[in-house]
Design a protein around this motif. Sequence first.
Motif, PDB file in Angstrom:
ATOM      1  N   GLY A  60      -3.854  51.735  65.530  1.00 15.83           N
ATOM      2  CA  GLY A  60      -3.073  51.255  64.412  1.00 15.83           C
ATOM      3  C   GLY A  60      -1.846  50.514  64.920  1.00 15.83           C
ATOM      4  N   ASP A  61      -1.233  49.774  64.050  1.00 14.36           N
ATOM      5  CA  ASP A  61      -0.081  48.959  64.454  1.00 14.36           C
ATOM      6  C   ASP A  61       1.028  49.802  65.067  1.00 14.36           C
ATOM      7  OD1 ASP A  61      -0.335  46.644  61.630  1.00 14.36           O
ATOM      8  OD2 ASP A  61      -1.379  46.712  63.557  1.00 14.36           O
ATOM      9  N   SER A  62       1.222  50.999  64.541  1.00 18.71           N
ATOM     10  CA  SER A  62       2.326  51.833  65.022  1.00 18.71           C
ATOM     11  C   SER A  62       2.083  52.382  66.421  1.00 18.71           C
ATOM     12  CB  SER A  62       2.558  52.998  64.057  1.00 18.71           C
ATOM     13  OG  SER A  62       1.395  53.806  63.986  1.00 18.71           O
ATOM     14  N   GLN A  64       0.158  50.724  68.899  1.00 20.92           N
ATOM     15  CA  GLN A  64      -0.113  49.690  69.901  1.00 20.92           C
ATOM     16  C   GLN A  64       0.942  49.665  70.991  1.00 20.92           C
ATOM     17  OE1 GLN A  64      -2.542  47.619  70.487  1.00 20.92           O
ATOM     18  NE2 GLN A  64      -3.775  47.533  68.629  1.00 20.92           N
TER      19      GLN A  64
END
Length: 121
Positions: A60-62, A64
């Motif tokens: 997820g973006d958080s 990366q």
Amino acid sequence: QVQLVESGGGLVQAGGSLRLSCTASARAFTNYFMAWFRQAPGKEREFVAGIWRPGATYYGDSAQGRFTISRDNANNMVFLQMTSLKPEDTAVYYCAAGPHATMRATEFPSWGQGTQVTVSS
């Protein structure tokens, strides 16, 4: 259905690291897509990372660049190595198992009880 038990949560200062573990009781563990989700108070459950096999990982973006998911198929375990933790990473972290690669929480039939991660500023 797969039974999942998480461990490794706790209190850590911002910038620190934690390693979460999840042990699965399942036949043919390699057939399951394994994932970590998290849920903070008042927020929806959020996909953090998933792994199908080594090299087939999703983030997820958080997560990366800061978190790494891995699995040990010989011992039916999946791990989440978290580094450079921030206060906004504070949440209950859940391990999940499903039949295919997805980031949608509703598509996972098996969940652990969760482990609390608290990051202080």
